[in-house]
Scaffold this active site. Structure first.
Site, PDB file in Angstrom:
ATOM      1  N   ARG A   1      -5.998  -3.149  -3.334  1.00  6.51           N
ATOM      2  CA  ARG A   1      -4.830  -3.828  -2.775  1.00  6.51           C
ATOM      3  C   ARG A   1      -5.262  -4.972  -1.882  1.00  6.51           C
ATOM      4  O   ARG A   1      -6.160  -4.830  -1.058  1.00  6.51           O
ATOM      5  CB  ARG A   1      -3.978  -2.834  -1.985  1.00  6.51           C
ATOM      6  CG  ARG A   1      -3.470  -1.716  -2.896  1.00  6.51           C
ATOM      7  CD  ARG A   1      -2.471  -0.801  -2.240  1.00  6.51           C
ATOM      8  NE  ARG A   1      -2.131   0.262  -3.183  1.00  6.51           N
ATOM      9  CZ  ARG A   1      -1.333   1.287  -2.892  1.00  6.51           C
ATOM     10  NH1 ARG A   1      -0.786   1.376  -1.681  1.00  6.51           N
ATOM     11  NH2 ARG A   1      -1.078   2.194  -3.806  1.00  6.51           N
TER      12      ARG A   1
ATOM     13  N   ARG B   1      -6.625   1.672   5.958  1.00 10.04           N
ATOM     14  CA  ARG B   1      -6.142   0.541   5.172  1.00 10.04           C
ATOM     15  C   ARG B   1      -7.314  -0.262   4.632  1.00 10.04           C
ATOM     16  O   ARG B   1      -7.810  -1.179   5.280  1.00 10.04           O
ATOM     17  CB  ARG B   1      -5.227  -0.340   6.038  1.00 10.04           C
ATOM     18  CG  ARG B   1      -4.357  -1.326   5.264  1.00 10.04           C
ATOM     19  CD  ARG B   1      -3.377  -2.040   6.177  1.00 10.04           C
ATOM     20  NE  ARG B   1      -2.476  -1.105   6.840  1.00 10.04           N
ATOM     21  CZ  ARG B   1      -1.350  -0.623   6.302  1.00 10.04           C
ATOM     22  NH1 ARG B   1      -0.981  -1.038   5.107  1.00 10.04           N
ATOM     23  NH2 ARG B   1      -0.597   0.235   6.956  1.00 10.04           N
TER      24      ARG B   1
ATOM     25  N   GLU C   1       1.061   8.226   6.696  1.00  2.64           N
ATOM     26  CA  GLU C   1       1.341   8.449   5.281  1.00  2.64           C
ATOM     27  C   GLU C   1       0.075   8.792   4.499  1.00  2.64           C
ATOM     28  O   GLU C   1      -0.934   8.102   4.612  1.00  2.64           O
ATOM     29  CB  GLU C   1       1.972   7.182   4.682  1.00  2.64           C
ATOM     30  CG  GLU C   1       2.253   7.328   3.202  1.00  2.64           C
ATOM     31  CD  GLU C   1       2.672   6.003   2.567  1.00  2.64           C
ATOM     32  OE1 GLU C   1       3.123   5.105   3.294  1.00  2.64           O
ATOM     33  OE2 GLU C   1       2.538   5.890   1.335  1.00  2.64           O
TER      34      GLU C   1
ATOM     35  N   SER D   1       3.100   9.508  -1.266  1.00  4.50           N
ATOM     36  CA  SER D   1       4.448   9.009  -1.486  1.00  4.50           C
ATOM     37  C   SER D   1       4.919   9.593  -2.801  1.00  4.50           C
ATOM     38  O   SER D   1       4.268   9.360  -3.816  1.00  4.50           O
ATOM     39  CB  SER D   1       4.401   7.495  -1.591  1.00  4.50           C
ATOM     40  OG  SER D   1       5.349   6.905  -0.772  1.00  4.50           O
TER      41      SER D   1
ATOM     42  N   ARG E   1      -7.769   8.569   3.193  1.00  2.00           N
ATOM     43  CA  ARG E   1      -6.977   9.014   4.341  1.00  2.00           C
ATOM     44  C   ARG E   1      -7.155  10.512   4.574  1.00  2.00           C
ATOM     45  O   ARG E   1      -7.055  10.973   5.709  1.00  2.00           O
ATOM     46  CB  ARG E   1      -5.497   8.668   4.130  1.00  2.00           C
ATOM     47  CG  ARG E   1      -5.254   7.160   4.243  1.00  2.00           C
ATOM     48  CD  ARG E   1      -3.790   6.774   4.149  1.00  2.00           C
ATOM     49  NE  ARG E   1      -3.665   5.321   4.298  1.00  2.00           N
ATOM     50  CZ  ARG E   1      -2.487   4.678   4.354  1.00  2.00           C
ATOM     51  NH1 ARG E   1      -1.358   5.368   4.273  1.00  2.00           N
ATOM     52  NH2 ARG E   1      -2.464   3.366   4.493  1.00  2.00           N
TER      53      ARG E   1
END
Length: 425
Positions: free
Chosen positions: A262, A277, A349, A352, A391
Site C-alpha cells: 500500500r 503502517r 484495527e 476488517s 500488527r
RNA sequence: GGGGAAGUACUCAAGUGGCUCAAGAGGUGCCCCUGCUAAGGGCAUAGAUCGCGUAAGCGGUGCGAGGGUUCGAAUCCCUCCUUCUCCGCCA
C-alpha cells in the site's frame, strides 16, 4: 456497482441511503438524465440496425438474381452513417453513466449504525483481559529492535521508510503466525488454501473496487499496467471473475496468505514508527462467495473465524460495527476487530470483516445458478483479515513483554517456533 | 527476447465477403420402440446480455478482446490478449 435497474426504479430512496455515508452525490443526480438518454439512443439505433439486417439480405438476393441494387446500396450507406453517429453518441453517454456508476459506493445495510465519523462506530463486544504491567511497558518497535528481531533502520537504507527487516526469531515468529493462521482456517474452519499472484491487472482491481477511485493508494507497474495487490482479497475474489458457478459449489471459502502493498498516500505522519503502517505487510485473508440469502449469517461466521485467532493467541480485542461514515466504498456492512496495544493505550484495527453483498460480484461478473437451467444470479462476496500478521506481531510483543525486555511466545505458536517459549536477547 | 501455429456455442469441429443473421458430430434433456437393459429411431439444445412491451412476444449485440473497411464481416485490415511450439536466456 449498484443495480442500474434498482437505481432507476428507486432513485430517491437509493440517494437517501447513500447520503448517510456523507458522500458527495452531485454526480449521482445526472444519473436519470443519462439513463433515459441511453435508452432512447438504443431504441433509435436498434430500429436502424434491424432495417440494415433486413435490407442486406435483400441486396444479397438481388445480387444473386443479377438485379441492379445500386439504389438500395446508396440508401443503406446513409443508414450506415446514421448508425455510426448514433452509436458514437451512445458510447459517450454510456461512458458518462459508467463513470458515475463505478464511483458510487455501496448502500449500507439496515443494521449499520448511522454516523458522521469514526466516533460513531458501535462497540459490540470485547474479549480478553488487558495486561497490567508492574513496569514501564515498551512500544513494540523498541522491543523488536532491542531483541534484534526487527530492523527498521536497515530497511530504510535498503528500501525506504515504512519497510522492515524481520530477523532471527522475529522472522520465524512472522512465519509461525502465518502457518498457525492458515492451519486454523484450513483444518478447523473449512477453508481452501490459495497462494495467489501478488500483481493483478486493472480489471481485477476494478472488480473488487480499488479502481478506478482509489488508484493513488496502489503501487503501479507501468510497463505492464499491473498493480501490486493491496490485499489478497483482489486476486482471490477475482479468482472466479467472469464465471457462472454451480449453486452446489457455494459457499466457496478461500484462505490466502500474501504480502500486501500500500502506498499509504495521505497518511504521512501517522504511525511513522513500528509495524502498524508499512508499505509492505503480510496478511492471511478469508474470502467467501455465498448465496445472497446467506450472506449476513456468513458475515457473523467469518468474523468469528477471525476472532478465533486472537482468542487462541490470548490477545484482548473488541469488535466494532462500523457506522455509515466509516464503512468504506464497497461494504454494505463491516465489522472491525481491534486488538489491544498497551503502549498506545488503545485498540488498533487488526481485521476488517465485510459483506459486500452483490457490489463486487456485479463489477467482477461472478454469478451462480441456483439450479441447472435457472437464470444466473450474482453471488454475495465477503472477506476479512484473519489476521494482519505484522500488527499481530506488534500486539504479541507488546502484550507478552516482560520486565527484562524478553517476550513470551504464545503457547499455540510454540510448535511453530521449534518449541521455544520466550524470545530473549 | 526472436520465429512459427492456433483461439468458433457444454465438447469436438466445418466455414476465403451475401442461399451460414454459424453446417455437422458428440454430449445432454424429453419422447418412441422394447418384458428389462443394450442397440435403434424422433424432437430439442447459444449460453449470456441489452432494449421495447402489463404480457405473450419482438428486436439489438455475439465466432479470444478492441478498433477499422463495406450496403453487408466468423471471413479482409490494424492493435492487443491467451494457449501450444521451436530457438535463446534464466531460478
Amino acid at each position: 456497482m449498484l443495480d442500474i435497474r434498482k437505481v432507476r426504479a428507486n432513485f430517491d430512496e437509493v440517494k437517501e441511503k447513500l447520503s448517510k455515508r456523507g458522500e458527495d452525490l452531485s454526480d449521482f443526480d445526472k444519473f436519470s438524465g443519462l439513463d433515459e438518454k441511453r435508452r432512447e439512443l438504443i431504441v433509435k439505433t436498434e430500429v436502424l440496425k434491424a432495417e440494415r439486417n433486413n435490407v442486406s439480405q435483400q441486396i444479397a438476393t438481388m445480387k444473386r438474381n443479377k438485379e441492379n441494387a445500386d439504389e438500395v446500396i446508396l440508401r443503406m450507406r446513409e443508414v450506415g452513417e446514421e448508425i455510426k453517429e448514433l452509436d458514437d453518441e451512445l458510447r459517450e453517454v454510456e461512458e458518462k453513466l459508467n463513470y458515475i456508476m463505478m464511483r458510487i459506493p455501496n448502500i449500507p445495510h439496515e443494521s449499520v449504525p448511522f454516523g458522521d465519523s469514526e466516533d460513531d462506530n458501535v462497540e459490540i463486544r470485547t474479549w480478553g483481559e488487558r495486561p497490567e504491567f508492574e513496569f514501564e511497558a515498551k512500544p513494540h518497535w523498541d522491543l523488536g529492535t532491542d531483541l534484534n528481531i526487527l530492523d527498521f533502520e536497515r530497511a530504510a537504507k535498503v528500501t525506504g521508510s515504512r519497510f522492515v527487516f524481520y530477523r532471527g526469531l522475529g522472522a520465524r515468529l512472522e512465519r509461525a503466525l502465518i502457518n498457525f493462521m492458515l492451519d486454523l482456517h484450513i483444518d478447523e474452519h473449512g477453508y481452501e488454501e490459495i497462494l495467489p499472484p501478488y500483481l493483478a491487472n486493472r480489471e481485477s482491481l476494478t472488480g473488487t473496487g480499488q479502481l478506478p477511485k482509489f488508484a493513488e493508494d496502489l503501487f503501479h507497474v507501468e510497463e505492464e499496467d499491473f498493480f501490486l495487490i493491496p490485499t489478497s482479497e483482489v486476486p482471490v475474489t477475482n479468482f472466479h471473475r467472469d464465471e457462472i458457478l454451480n449453486g452446489e459449489q457455494l459457499p466457496i471459502a478461500f484462505t490466502a496468505y500474501s504480502a500486501n502493498f500500500r502506498s499509504e498516500a495521505g497518511s504521512a505522519g501517522r504511525d511513522t514508527r513500528g509495524l502498524i503502517r508499512q508499505h509492505q505487510f503480510n496478511k492471511v485473508e478469508l474470502v467467501r462467495l455465498v448465496k445472497p440469502e446467506d450472506s449476513y449469517a456468513e458475515l457473523e461466521k467469518l468474523t468469528g473465524h477471525a476472532e478465533k485467532v486472537l482468542q487462541l493467541l490470548k490477545l484482548p480485542y473488541r469488535v466494532l460495527n462500523m457506522c455509515t461514515a466509516d464503512l468504506g466504498f464497497t461494504a454494505a456492512k463491516k465489522y472491525d476487530i481491534e486488538v489491544w496495544i498497551p503502549t498506545q493505550n488503545m485498540y488498533r484495527e487488526i481485521s476488517s470483516c465485510s459483506n459486500f453483498e452483490d457490489f463486487q460480484a456485479r463489477r467482477a461478473h461472478i454469478r451462480y445458478r441456483s439450479e441447472a437451467g435457472a437464470k444466473p444470479e450474482y453471488v454475495h462476496t465477503l472477506n476479512g483479515s484473519g489476521l494482519a500478521v505484522g500488527r499481530t506481531v506488534a500486539a504479541i510483543l507488546e502484550n507478552y513483554q516482560q520486565e527484562d525486555g524478553s517476550v513470551i511466545i504464545p503457547e499455540v505458536l510454540r510448535p511453530y517456533m521449534g518449541g521455544k517459549e520466550v524470545i530473549t536477547k
